[in-house]
Design an enzyme around this catalytic site. Structure first.
Site, PDB file in Angstrom:
ATOM      1  N   ARG C 193     -35.988 -19.526 -33.821  1.00 20.61           N
ATOM      2  CA  ARG C 193     -35.517 -19.397 -32.588  1.00 20.61           C
ATOM      3  C   ARG C 193     -35.089 -20.308 -31.936  1.00 20.61           C
ATOM      4  O   ARG C 193     -33.510 -20.490 -31.545  1.00 20.61           O
ATOM      5  CB  ARG C 193     -36.628 -18.415 -31.780  1.00 20.61           C
ATOM      6  CG  ARG C 193     -36.323 -16.965 -31.517  1.00 20.61           C
ATOM      7  CD  ARG C 193     -37.072 -16.377 -30.635  1.00 20.61           C
ATOM      8  NE  ARG C 193     -36.328 -16.052 -29.540  1.00 20.61           N
ATOM      9  CZ  ARG C 193     -35.902 -14.572 -29.147  1.00 20.61           C
ATOM     10  NH1 ARG C 193     -36.412 -13.650 -30.055  1.00 20.61           N
ATOM     11  NH2 ARG C 193     -35.423 -14.237 -28.417  1.00 20.61           N
ATOM     12  N   SER C 285     -27.798  18.061 -50.370  1.00 20.13           N
ATOM     13  CA  SER C 285     -26.760  17.960 -51.388  1.00 20.13           C
ATOM     14  C   SER C 285     -25.918  18.988 -51.324  1.00 20.13           C
ATOM     15  O   SER C 285     -26.265  20.233 -50.811  1.00 20.13           O
ATOM     16  CB  SER C 285     -27.475  18.007 -52.547  1.00 20.13           C
ATOM     17  OG  SER C 285     -26.549  18.472 -53.648  1.00 20.13           O
ATOM     18  N   LYS C 291     -32.339  19.889 -52.972  1.00 15.61           N
ATOM     19  CA  LYS C 291     -32.851  18.647 -52.750  1.00 15.61           C
ATOM     20  C   LYS C 291     -32.980  17.909 -51.315  1.00 15.61           C
ATOM     21  O   LYS C 291     -32.717  18.667 -50.346  1.00 15.61           O
ATOM     22  CB  LYS C 291     -31.399  17.819 -53.008  1.00 15.61           C
ATOM     23  CG  LYS C 291     -30.712  17.871 -54.589  1.00 15.61           C
ATOM     24  CD  LYS C 291     -31.927  17.218 -55.411  1.00 15.61           C
ATOM     25  CE  LYS C 291     -32.013  15.672 -55.197  1.00 15.61           C
ATOM     26  NZ  LYS C 291     -30.813  15.178 -55.893  1.00 15.61           N
ATOM     27  N   ASN C 293     -33.104  14.243 -50.508  1.00 14.89           N
ATOM     28  CA  ASN C 293     -32.909  12.888 -50.739  1.00 14.89           C
ATOM     29  C   ASN C 293     -33.437  12.022 -49.890  1.00 14.89           C
ATOM     30  O   ASN C 293     -33.559  12.121 -48.691  1.00 14.89           O
ATOM     31  CB  ASN C 293     -31.528  12.850 -51.123  1.00 14.89           C
ATOM     32  CG  ASN C 293     -30.753  13.550 -52.106  1.00 14.89           C
ATOM     33  OD1 ASN C 293     -31.510  13.606 -53.286  1.00 14.89           O
ATOM     34  ND2 ASN C 293     -29.835  14.279 -52.026  1.00 14.89           N
ATOM     35  N   ARG C 324     -13.549 -29.284 -37.280  1.00 15.17           N
ATOM     36  CA  ARG C 324     -13.487 -27.877 -37.086  1.00 15.17           C
ATOM     37  C   ARG C 324     -13.164 -27.239 -38.438  1.00 15.17           C
ATOM     38  O   ARG C 324     -12.052 -27.742 -39.026  1.00 15.17           O
ATOM     39  CB  ARG C 324     -12.654 -27.302 -36.158  1.00 15.17           C
ATOM     40  CG  ARG C 324     -12.975 -26.026 -35.718  1.00 15.17           C
ATOM     41  CD  ARG C 324     -12.711 -25.564 -34.096  1.00 15.17           C
ATOM     42  NE  ARG C 324     -13.407 -26.465 -33.397  1.00 15.17           N
ATOM     43  CZ  ARG C 324     -12.970 -27.075 -32.274  1.00 15.17           C
ATOM     44  NH1 ARG C 324     -11.751 -26.716 -31.625  1.00 15.17           N
ATOM     45  NH2 ARG C 324     -13.748 -28.048 -31.554  1.00 15.17           N
TER      46      ARG C 324
END
Lengths: 457, 457, 457, 457
Positions: C193, C285, C291, C293, C324
């Site tokens: 940080r 599905s 299903k 998932n 730059r």
């Protein structure tokens, strides 16, 4: 505290026997690299003699000494570190060696060429052998996969999507999917060959200025001598050719990784549908006596993690400055060989795994039954869809599946209890729906299409 | 401390106008993605009607509603986040929309297909348009480069290797090198097309089980309808096709980056040989009023840093589990579009830069003279090599160069002072050696070869 | 052939709701980016007023208009495409807006600064909010994992290596392993940080020349105003700060992917030990009604494929030219936001999955028994090692395991039949060896150590 | 066609002397790897003797044979290829070697440990030496940069953005920017040390089950013996530690690449502001006698292309399955060593380049003048801004710059002709504006801040 002694003299080759093949590491050994450059120098001398640029006897003397075993590779490596490229010390040693027996011939070594001509053409020659080795192993892998596809053409197995049972397929269909992808890679590599295997010859800045108006004829003679294609102009700082080899192999390794993932998942203790062929001492553990680890799959999967990033190096390195790059070119020198050696290793390991794969159809059958009919939910929905419409049928079966899971019952039972279903499907209909053998679809036909394409090769 | 307010609702598209083209972002917009899936659904319905799988009027009703503007994309995105794929909410909305006018037709929406069939075929349709756009821009870039190659066929410029002056070349030869690489990319993309632009249609687990024995005929009809090739079997978890698109574009971007690097180096303040075409407001600075930054090169070079890594994602993502991958597939969804949009942006920017490139032959001439003859050191060595042998001549000139630098003299002078040189080269010989025009080698011939190939397209 | 219509106007945000969080996409929305730059401009004006560089009323007028909602983002995007950076049009619009009410104040907008000052400091402000969001979600994930570790501290489960059963562990130990890694990531992000959240302020070329000798005092005032650290000098072309954010998040995503891999493997149909929390409509599905998932795992695993490559872009882009960069800087603009949004999405999805993970200890128990004692092979070897030596004991048990598999018997039975074993282990000894509960080792102690560390946070 | 002979026996180490240092390749040689594992085995035996787990004389016998020179590395490599990990054959050879003199001691080799314990702890020991080497070279680089910063504290040079002249800076400021970044990397590496250098010791599945309740005490004794930190639990499948080393080095290489880019751009023939230190034979060309190629920069830039991708491998490989990964772990084995060796090589080359960098202040001065005052455009705008407002002043000078370029005049002249300018700036004012020495801003102060921080180390 015992010291962590550091006295050895070169970076590690410990894992070569695991991660690559003997053939491929020979191609990309120090000696292989050296011989590539020397083969260029010999061809250059011969071509220049043919075109009358240098004397014929000088060419003969040069060519006869272009053999790697005459050279001191340690000295070349040290010289290359100073010069910043590997051809300069090779040319100097070659001059010394030739000059040892024929001082006049030594004057004509490397005539009209620049270091990168030797390094790139040498690399191209290494790549040609590398592609030959990969082609040969791909043919073996293809045959092994074709056998699996045919042998298990209609052997049912759970199709799995998102790591969950989906609907039945056949093990032969899985193998045909692998095979079909492998055949596409063979096509790609075949198509890339003539583009990629091109002579590099441009002299200092790519104009062949030192050869006057004989430059192009010398180049033609060299290309013919080396059986390489003659590019329309030198390509020192245009690296799409080596990068294309990298991408072609990168694509291949992706497929190898996919196959290894499939068999390693099918080989999990709880699944047990296939196993890598057993061999004494293979895949043991220093702590666990019962282990038989899928070493071959591990090697392939490791390559599938490493090679994509190495391909990105080759692509990023294409941004090369002007007539010869600073840094980009150097980034290729170890990277492309590494791609080739890892690809060969992965391909070799997978080929051996697939050639003698242990297949357990009975476990496939057993796993199909593990979900008490859920794997045929799509089939049940299809059977209802004609009457109900596709989405309502889907939703009805979805609710039935949830009930089956919650109540620990077979899906067929739950459906049989449903009044709406009973108006549509008879007992005999339900029998048909819940017989896996009725739901292999075009698996056999797809296998046949792929195997027929393979046979045509 | 002022809060860093966060209230906006979607990720950033700010840089789209800089990094991509309008055409390509339309292809890969939400709407473009949606229309791809809908075009699949329409073709599916039509094909199934032709084969008698679903009623003809239902197919007509479905197809007539497969238009993206009828859909609520925000709702689709939310639905997709829940379902984990984008086709499920599309199918549900399509059913609702069709059902609004024809309840019977709604029953047949998405008949026999699975989500990935719609998503993959939709993607392939997007890719086809993407490739068309790239092809068209490549043709424009090719033309611009061919013009440069011809216009500056024999305009001398310093050839530079390792960012140092090497030997003279011509600006036309540089352009021909760029052009030759671009033509190879056109070949590669052309060759990949039929392999890549393939229908995806397999149903739940890739067997087309729901369509009984009509599956293959429906697939054939769809492939014909959509002008896609029919693969030998569905390829849900075999991702070499989309990955091949990624690698073909990755190779192209490498070359675009190489060209941008060259012109940005040539455009440096101290070099000044070329400049991107000027335009009011382009490339300014908020602090420095005199700046005219090479914005187009910056965009291309940025793409050349980003795209290689994105290609590696596509390769790494090929390791997909069983019949449909968990994670690998999802990794493609934004990555391949990003590769396409970045490639289009880089290609568009470079094409515009090259079409109106400012070229300053007088600065090229001036820079050639900056090293007081060193750039002709190789030429001098060649002139001496016949008599001295290649390496001794090289070493002699190397020493002369060092003296020239140390004493601030012209190389010709230093050589003219060397007694050994004087025995070999006359004043007239030295005149010839130090006339750049005598050292362009085959530059013109190489330009002609490349331009002739280009003209054949 | 129905046209693949392309009419939409921006690249796709369709998958945002799946792949990222609302909070994070707000941070990296167009508006978030704009507000970052405006917050810089406001702080600049205030600091310059405090130091007497610009009039106090001008500063007040400028600061009061630094609100994103006053700006036309579409126009900014178009302007940025021309200028090649996003700050130039922002400054121009800000001047117009301020000038609308106070022409004098407008003269002092962006005084002494350069575009990259605004863009980088704006980015740093976005990154600060991003890190806050990630910190908060990490705390939630940590808590969820600590609960799992404690709740299942001694719940036996098969430890698995190389995707094969190895030896028993506990589910709590697995959770503790995940937790320990997550805590290390919290440490790393915390440590980064102050290094990372640094003001960018250098003017045209990084010398603050336009501010005479007031430059450093203005910079100090700005840093204090924005609660950022003051670097020892401007860092326009030194990008280790943003790149460090990328690597910290890349490391985190690696661990998230590892956890997702574990739970997705444990959630396979044949394993069934855990499941992502159920929710209506989640993970369905379009073809298969049964299903459910694991959508959350898929999102995490996709991020774990994509983010490593994006991190490599940030690292490769560090090679920026002079004061730059050309290209390298531009490569960051979309890449770092993408890393943040993908990380947030993966973290959010995993946190929700782990907070309500379904855990099935009975399946864990059942799977432990699946290999008929092989999972305790190491334990058996240990029991024999005292008498036989470690390696001979290992080899004896290895042979017994092979026999057990071949003959379909329990390992205990096979060992009990071995005369050598019988001389060493009694029936009671074998009972002890083959009771999983005796072989959890330090699992509980390790859980306690990790949870105690967590509690200390 | 001469055959491309392939007979050598291992992959190439040719480029080691160019791309890495002797010290680092010793660390990551086969012998270095082996000694790492053996040092683990020795410490294990000693710790177990201290805790009474194994007999003291056995421990002494084991420890005394844990010396790499006693082992046959070729045999280990072959054995590792079969086993799939490198520790198994090491343990077997160690047993034989120990057993040769003390059969009883051989029984206790590797007691309670698993292969990965030896491999990971061995790796950590290699990494510790690697970090020591890098720390030492970083200190040298830091010193060299600090000298440059001080020596050229106020030596003016063109600041360059987007590869275009921007505004004056000093060469000392550039060096201070490099130094500041290098110091941050030293901080990062220092901070990572305790997190990363942790013992690995968990036994078969990470529970130390084989050691009963002595496991933790043995682990503590080993950590103390090896001077490693003791983690809260084993971390076999949690790879954030090795991956963190990769990212820390990846960040460092990014900065090394940035410095190399700067000096290679400054060393271009047309710029000539610096040159790598000369050395006989360094950076020659086989075709061009005058070449003195910046070999050191090339090596650094090559590393900056390669290492980011290798870091991405380490991050992608973190997704490891359960208690030990399949493939992911294996992907690390060569990748992390490669990151270390490439980093060491790049660092070593850059350190030597910077320690004796040739600096040409007169060329810096000359280049500053090349644009006839444009480099002071920002200064001119600043001088006008007080009266005109920042943006109008900017726009006025922008127009003047364009005129200066078009008419080939000095910017000062053009401004002096402008009636509006004349009302604001006197001749004396213009003198001040166009004296570079007045526009170095805080360059000296920034140098002092950075050098003071460096001195504090």
């Amino acid at each position: 505290l015992q010291e962590h002694a550091v006295t050895a003299e070169q970076t590690s080759n410990w894992f070569d026997p695991l991660f690559t093949t003997d053939g491929m590491r020979a191609v990309f050994s120090d000696r292989g690299r050296l011989q590539g450059m020397l083969t260029f120098e010999a061809a250059l001398a011969r071509a220049e003699a043919v075109e009358g640029v240098i004397p014929e006897p000088a060419a003969a003397a040069i060519a006869s000494h272009c053999r790697a075993e005459l050279f001191d590779i340690q000295a070349l490596a040290r010289g290359g570190a100073l010069a910043g490229n590997s051809a300069i010390p090779v040319v100097r040693q070659l001059i010394e060696i030739v000059g040892g027996s024929d001082a006049e011939a030594a004057r004509y070594v490397h005539w009209g060429a620049t270091s990168q001509d030797a390094m790139d053409t040498g690399l191209v020659l290494q790549l040609r052998t590398a592609i030959d080795l990969i082609d040969a192993d791909l043919a073996r892998l293809s045959d092994a996969l074709a056998r699996l596809a045919e042998d298990y053409r209609l052997t049912p197995i759970a199709g799995r999507t998102w790591l969950q049972h989906a609907a039945p397929v056949t093990f032969g269909l899985k193998a045909a999917g692998w095979l079909s992808a492998v055949e596409r890679h063979r096509d790609r590599i075949r198509a890339a060959r003539p583009r990629v295997l091109a002579l590099q010859f441009g002299g200092a800045a790519g104009t062949l200025d030192a050869l006057g108006d004989q430059g192009l004829r010398v180049a033609e003679a060299m290309a013919e001598d080396l059986h390489l294609s003659l590019p329309d102009l030198p390509w020192h700082a245009h690296r799409d050719r080596p990068a294309e080899v990298a991408t072609a192999l990168g694509l291949l390794v992706g497929t190898l990784g996919k196959v290894a993932r499939d068999i390693s998942l099918m080989g999990q203790t709880e699944v047990g549908e296939v196993a890598e062929p057993g061999e004494s001492g293979r895949g043991g553990s220093s702590a666990m006596p019962h282990k038989r680890n899928p070493v071959r799959s591990a090697v392939v999967l490791a390559a599938a993690v490493r090679v994509p990033a190495l391909v990105s190096v080759m692509l990023a390195a294409m941004v090369q400055d002007h007539e010869r790059g600073l840094g980009g070119w150097h980034a290729e020198w170890e990277t492309l060989p590494e791609i080739c050696t890892l690809t060969a290793g992965a391909l070799g390991q997978l080929t051996r795994a697939m050639a003698d794969l242990e297949v357990h159809p009975e476990r496939m059958q057993q796993n199909l039954g593990a979900t008490h009919g859920l794997i045929l939910a799509a089939a049940a929905a299809t059977a209802l869809a004609r009457k109900l419409g596709r989405q309502p049928a889907h939703d009805l079966v979805e609710r039935a599946c949830r009930r089956a899971v919650d109540e620990g019952r077979h899906l067929r039972e739950v459906l049989a209890d449903d009044p709406q279903v009973r108006t549509i499907l008879s007992e005999a209909d339900l029998d048909r729906v819940f017989d896996v053998g009725n739901h292999l679809g075009l698996a056999g036909m797809f296998v046949d299409r792929v195997v027929a394409n393979h046979a045509r090769e």
